[in-house]
Design a protein around this motif. Structure first.
Motif, PDB file in Angstrom:
ATOM      1  N   ILE A  62      30.638 -26.076 -18.308  1.00 25.14           N
ATOM      2  CA  ILE A  62      29.982 -27.209 -17.658  1.00 25.14           C
ATOM      3  C   ILE A  62      29.073 -26.648 -16.567  1.00 25.14           C
ATOM      4  O   ILE A  62      29.550 -26.045 -15.604  1.00 25.14           O
TER       5      ILE A  62
ATOM      6  N   GLY B 229      23.534 -23.263 -14.650  1.00 22.18           N
ATOM      7  CA  GLY B 229      22.825 -22.468 -13.644  1.00 22.18           C
ATOM      8  C   GLY B 229      22.983 -20.984 -13.963  1.00 22.18           C
ATOM      9  O   GLY B 229      23.322 -20.605 -15.095  1.00 22.18           O
TER      10      GLY B 229
ATOM     11  N   THR C 298      25.304 -18.948 -13.175  1.00 23.25           N
ATOM     12  CA  THR C 298      26.665 -18.618 -13.598  1.00 23.25           C
ATOM     13  C   THR C 298      26.922 -19.047 -15.040  1.00 23.25           C
ATOM     14  O   THR C 298      27.401 -18.250 -15.858  1.00 23.25           O
TER      15      THR C 298
ATOM     16  N   TYR D  42      26.916 -27.328 -21.174  1.00 22.01           N
ATOM     17  CA  TYR D  42      26.496 -28.711 -20.903  1.00 22.01           C
ATOM     18  C   TYR D  42      25.918 -28.789 -19.496  1.00 22.01           C
ATOM     19  O   TYR D  42      26.605 -28.481 -18.517  1.00 22.01           O
ATOM     20  N   GLU D  43      24.669 -29.196 -19.403  1.00 27.80           N
ATOM     21  CA  GLU D  43      23.952 -29.256 -18.121  1.00 27.80           C
ATOM     22  C   GLU D  43      23.556 -30.701 -17.842  1.00 27.80           C
ATOM     23  O   GLU D  43      22.988 -31.366 -18.711  1.00 27.80           O
TER      24      GLU D  43
ATOM     25  N   ARG E 184      14.390 -17.077  -9.069  1.00 29.36           N
ATOM     26  CA  ARG E 184      15.587 -17.667  -9.699  1.00 29.36           C
ATOM     27  C   ARG E 184      15.262 -18.350 -11.027  1.00 29.36           C
ATOM     28  O   ARG E 184      16.009 -18.221 -11.997  1.00 29.36           O
TER      29      ARG E 184
ATOM     30  N   LYS F  51      23.527 -33.737 -20.116  1.00 31.84           N
ATOM     31  CA  LYS F  51      24.933 -33.974 -20.445  1.00 31.84           C
ATOM     32  C   LYS F  51      25.747 -33.818 -19.175  1.00 31.84           C
ATOM     33  O   LYS F  51      26.154 -32.704 -18.814  1.00 31.84           O
TER      34      LYS F  51
ATOM     35  N   ALA G 100      31.220 -24.343 -14.362  1.00 33.81           N
ATOM     36  CA  ALA G 100      30.207 -23.561 -13.651  1.00 33.81           C
ATOM     37  C   ALA G 100      29.234 -24.556 -13.040  1.00 33.81           C
ATOM     38  O   ALA G 100      28.018 -24.372 -13.065  1.00 33.81           O
TER      39      ALA G 100
HETATM   40  C1  LIG Z   1      19.911 -20.459   0.037  1.00 34.38           C
HETATM   41  C2  LIG Z   1      20.685 -19.561  -0.876  1.00 34.38           C
HETATM   42  C3  LIG Z   1      20.318 -18.227  -1.001  1.00 34.38           C
HETATM   43  C4  LIG Z   1      21.045 -17.374  -1.823  1.00 34.38           C
HETATM   44  N1  LIG Z   1      20.673 -16.083  -1.940  1.00 34.38           N
HETATM   45  C5  LIG Z   1      21.377 -15.255  -2.746  1.00 34.38           C
HETATM   46  C6  LIG Z   1      21.022 -13.894  -2.891  1.00 34.38           C
HETATM   47  O1  LIG Z   1      20.048 -13.418  -2.319  1.00 34.38           O
HETATM   48  N2  LIG Z   1      21.782 -13.123  -3.701  1.00 34.38           N
HETATM   49  C7  LIG Z   1      22.865 -13.630  -4.379  1.00 34.38           C
HETATM   50  O2  LIG Z   1      23.529 -12.891  -5.110  1.00 34.38           O
HETATM   51  N3  LIG Z   1      23.214 -14.940  -4.277  1.00 34.38           N
HETATM   52  C8  LIG Z   1      22.496 -15.746  -3.470  1.00 34.38           C
HETATM   53  N4  LIG Z   1      22.845 -17.056  -3.370  1.00 34.38           N
HETATM   54  C9  LIG Z   1      23.963 -17.570  -4.162  1.00 34.38           C
HETATM   55  C10 LIG Z   1      23.589 -17.821  -5.612  1.00 34.38           C
HETATM   56  O3  LIG Z   1      22.336 -18.441  -5.670  1.00 34.38           O
HETATM   57  C11 LIG Z   1      24.612 -18.665  -6.315  1.00 34.38           C
HETATM   58  O4  LIG Z   1      25.864 -18.094  -6.093  1.00 34.38           O
HETATM   59  C12 LIG Z   1      24.309 -18.696  -7.811  1.00 34.38           C
HETATM   60  O5  LIG Z   1      23.066 -19.291  -8.019  1.00 34.38           O
HETATM   61  C13 LIG Z   1      25.406 -19.359  -8.620  1.00 34.38           C
HETATM   62  O6  LIG Z   1      25.080 -20.611  -9.014  1.00 34.38           O
HETATM   63  P1  LIG Z   1      25.968 -21.488 -10.019  1.00 34.38           P
HETATM   64  O7  LIG Z   1      25.379 -21.404 -11.381  1.00 34.38           O
HETATM   65  O8  LIG Z   1      27.405 -21.167  -9.860  1.00 34.38           O
HETATM   66  O9  LIG Z   1      25.747 -22.919  -9.386  1.00 34.38           O
HETATM   67  P2  LIG Z   1      24.432 -23.819  -9.413  1.00 34.38           P
HETATM   68  O10 LIG Z   1      23.208 -23.010  -9.316  1.00 34.38           O
HETATM   69  O11 LIG Z   1      24.645 -24.881  -8.408  1.00 34.38           O
HETATM   70  O12 LIG Z   1      24.458 -24.432 -10.871  1.00 34.38           O
HETATM   71  C14 LIG Z   1      25.348 -25.451 -11.235  1.00 34.38           C
HETATM   72  C15 LIG Z   1      24.762 -26.221 -12.398  1.00 34.38           C
HETATM   73  O13 LIG Z   1      25.704 -27.194 -12.819  1.00 34.38           O
HETATM   74  C16 LIG Z   1      25.043 -28.413 -13.067  1.00 34.38           C
HETATM   75  N5  LIG Z   1      26.022 -29.494 -12.902  1.00 34.38           N
HETATM   76  C17 LIG Z   1      26.563 -29.954 -11.746  1.00 34.38           C
HETATM   77  N6  LIG Z   1      27.426 -30.951 -11.988  1.00 34.38           N
HETATM   78  C18 LIG Z   1      27.447 -31.117 -13.341  1.00 34.38           C
HETATM   79  C19 LIG Z   1      28.145 -32.007 -14.210  1.00 34.38           C
HETATM   80  N7  LIG Z   1      29.003 -32.932 -13.736  1.00 34.38           N
HETATM   81  N8  LIG Z   1      27.929 -31.924 -15.544  1.00 34.38           N
HETATM   82  C20 LIG Z   1      27.062 -30.989 -16.058  1.00 34.38           C
HETATM   83  N9  LIG Z   1      26.365 -30.140 -15.261  1.00 34.38           N
HETATM   84  C21 LIG Z   1      26.565 -30.195 -13.928  1.00 34.38           C
HETATM   85  C22 LIG Z   1      23.923 -28.448 -12.040  1.00 34.38           C
HETATM   86  O14 LIG Z   1      22.880 -29.322 -12.401  1.00 34.38           O
HETATM   87  C23 LIG Z   1      23.488 -26.978 -12.012  1.00 34.38           C
HETATM   88  O15 LIG Z   1      22.482 -26.707 -12.953  1.00 34.38           O
HETATM   89  C24 LIG Z   1      22.145 -17.895  -2.544  1.00 34.38           C
HETATM   90  C25 LIG Z   1      22.498 -19.247  -2.439  1.00 34.38           C
HETATM   91  C26 LIG Z   1      21.776 -20.074  -1.598  1.00 34.38           C
HETATM   92  C27 LIG Z   1      22.169 -21.534  -1.492  1.00 34.38           C
END
Ligand SMILES: Cc1cc2nc3c(=O)[nH]c(=O)nc-3n(C[C@H](O)[C@H](O)[C@H](O)COP(=O)(O)OP(=O)(O)OC[C@H]3O[C@@H](n4cnc5c(N)ncnc54)[C@H](O)[C@@H]3O)c2cc1C
Length: 429
Positions: free
Chosen positions: A11, A14, A16, A35-36, A109, A129, A162
């Protein structure tokens, strides 16, 4: 290779979700669907710095990661300089990292996400989704049932959240504990802008662009960063400041006056005016509060687990969030590759998933929590708030020494073995 019939729903698409999907599809050979909730798989327009541990982990998931990063326009960070940005000693170099084991890259990114999704068959990627609920109760054969906003309901052998810092899957995994361990403001806000390289060079000063480096300015209640990405065509400039009072909302409009006030102690120094000029030149300037997962009692509940920011969102002070997500993918990919039963083992692979998730929790949670705590402390130090170091360059230098060693120095092979050992323990072997 594990039983290919194991069906996994990820789920969130991004950084991850995309990396983990590669690990589970290409490394573990599972039937994976992502699923995004958004109408398209997309990322914020900013850069992410990937340090050496992140690059090593990514290579384990995608062996051609060097080529992938090149297609995303990643720029090597050959040097990362921390410089004092405010006060009478502004301009003093505090520390310079980079080269060898510390080398990393800066990458846009959105371009990184695009390239991480490219090796996955489009039929596995489902946009629009939004997960609304999930359950393991009274679902046949230990499966997990997921429901989406569009009314569809599906069953999988396991579900991995995720879905970012405000994760619904996290709430499910933590159950009654979710509210007590909800994400919270970390104490800083930031704003970012992407500008053409030539414009940044002219505004900030040519001397800071002699090679691909990251310049991190530290000072009184704030921090300014500029780094190069998009193969050298673009510069990201970021301003971070201490929150004066707890934020009412994550996103707020910003003005020139607000930036001047937040960096009032910096305006005579070498960087703040230029950074503010770049920032206010963009339309719809907004600041975002930094939030984090301060504590998390578990990453796993039966056949459901959480990864990435859903599990361990951290402040950006050590540039470590995405690297932790890539490490999640390596460990989970390895555990899920080793579920197949040998002929003498009567336990079905699906019946080992909960033990794999427990093992993932056992090895990942202590390390990720250490990153979260260390990152917060680094922010305090960076913004001159450390009661002992303050803005004293010698004391700051001493306090920074070795701060990244535990992040960079991970032995992934040993770590994978630890995870397997834990899985066997949980399986009672
Ligand atoms: C300002 C900032 C600067 C950063 N700089 C760095 C850096 O320089 N180096 C580094 O290593 N890390 C950095 N990070 C951290 C890094 O960006 C994140 O750890 C990384 O992007 C992980 O993202 P993620 O995929 O876990 O979450 P997200 O990017 O938040 O992705 C989550 C996804 O899930 C989707 N979603 C949410 N709810 C639902 C649902 N109910 N159903 C389906 N989909 C859903 C969302 O739409 C989104 O696409 C930074 C973070 C921030 C905020």
């Amino acid at each position: 290779m594990a039983d290919t019939k194991i069906r996994i729903a990820i789920i969130g698409g991004g950084l991850t979700g995309a990396t983990l999907a590669n690990a589970l599809f290409h490394v573990s050979g599972l039937d994976v669907h992502v699923y995004e909730s958004a109408p398209t798989f997309s990322e914020r327009g900013a850069s992410v710095a990937l340090s050496s541990n992140a690059l090593h982990a990514l290579k384990r998931v995608i062996p051609a990661s060097t080529e992938l990063l090149a297609r995303a326009g990643a720029v090597p960070i050959n040097s990362s300089r921390a410089i004092l940005g405010s006060g009478p000693q502004a301009g003093t170099l505090i520390v310079e990292m980079g080269g060898g084991v510390e080398s990393g890259v800066g990458v846009h990114r959105a371009a990184l996400l695009r390239e991480l999704l490219a090796p996955l068959p489009p039929s596995l990627l489902h946009a629009n989704k939004k997960l609304t609920s999930l359950t393991q109760d009274n679902v046949g054969d230990g499966e997990v049932e997921v429901s989406f906003e569009d009314g569809t309901v599906k069953r999988f052998d396991a579900v991995i959240g995720a879905d970012g810092i405000f994760s619904s899957v996290r709430n499910y995994v933590l159950g009654d504990e979710a509210a007590r361990h909800a994400p919270s403001p970390a104490g800083w806000w930031d704003c970012r802008v992407l500008v053409p390289f030539e414009k940044a060079k002219a505004t900030i000063g040519e001397q800071y662009f002699d090679m691909p480096r990251q310049n991190a300015w530290m000072g009184d209640g704030g921090f300014i960063l500029h780094d190069v990405l998009d193969g050298g065509k673009t510069v990201q400039c970021a301003i971070c400041c201490v929150e004066k009072e707890p934020p009412k909302e994550r996103k707020r409009p910003l003005t020139l006056e607000m930036l001047n006030e937040a960096l009032s102690g910096w305006l005579d120094g070498p960087i703040a005016k230029a950074a503010i000029e770049l920032m206010v030149d963009q339309p719809n300037l907004h600041g975002y509060s930094q939030w984090e997962q301060k504590s998390t009692p578990t990453y796993a509940n039966g056949r459901v687990c959480i990864v990435g920011d859903a599990a361990h969102a951290t402040t950006p002070w050590q540039g470590a969030g995405a690297g932790q997500a890539f490490e999640d993918a390596v460990i989970l990919g390895h555990l899920m590759s080793n579920l197949s039963s040998d002929p003498s083992d009567s336990t079905r692979p699906v019946d080992k998933i909960a033990a794999a998730f427990q093992a993932f929790d056992a090895v990942r949670r202590p390390r990720c929590q250490r990153v979260i705590d260390s990152s917060r402390d680094t922010g305090v130090l960076t913004c001159g708030q450390d009661p002992d170091a303050g803005l004293n360059p010698d004391k700051m230098r001493a306090a920074f020494g070795g701060r990244w060693t535990f992040i960079f120095g991970l032995d992934l092979d040993e770590y994978k073995q630890d995870a397997m050992g834990k899985m066997h323990e949980f399986l009672g072997r």
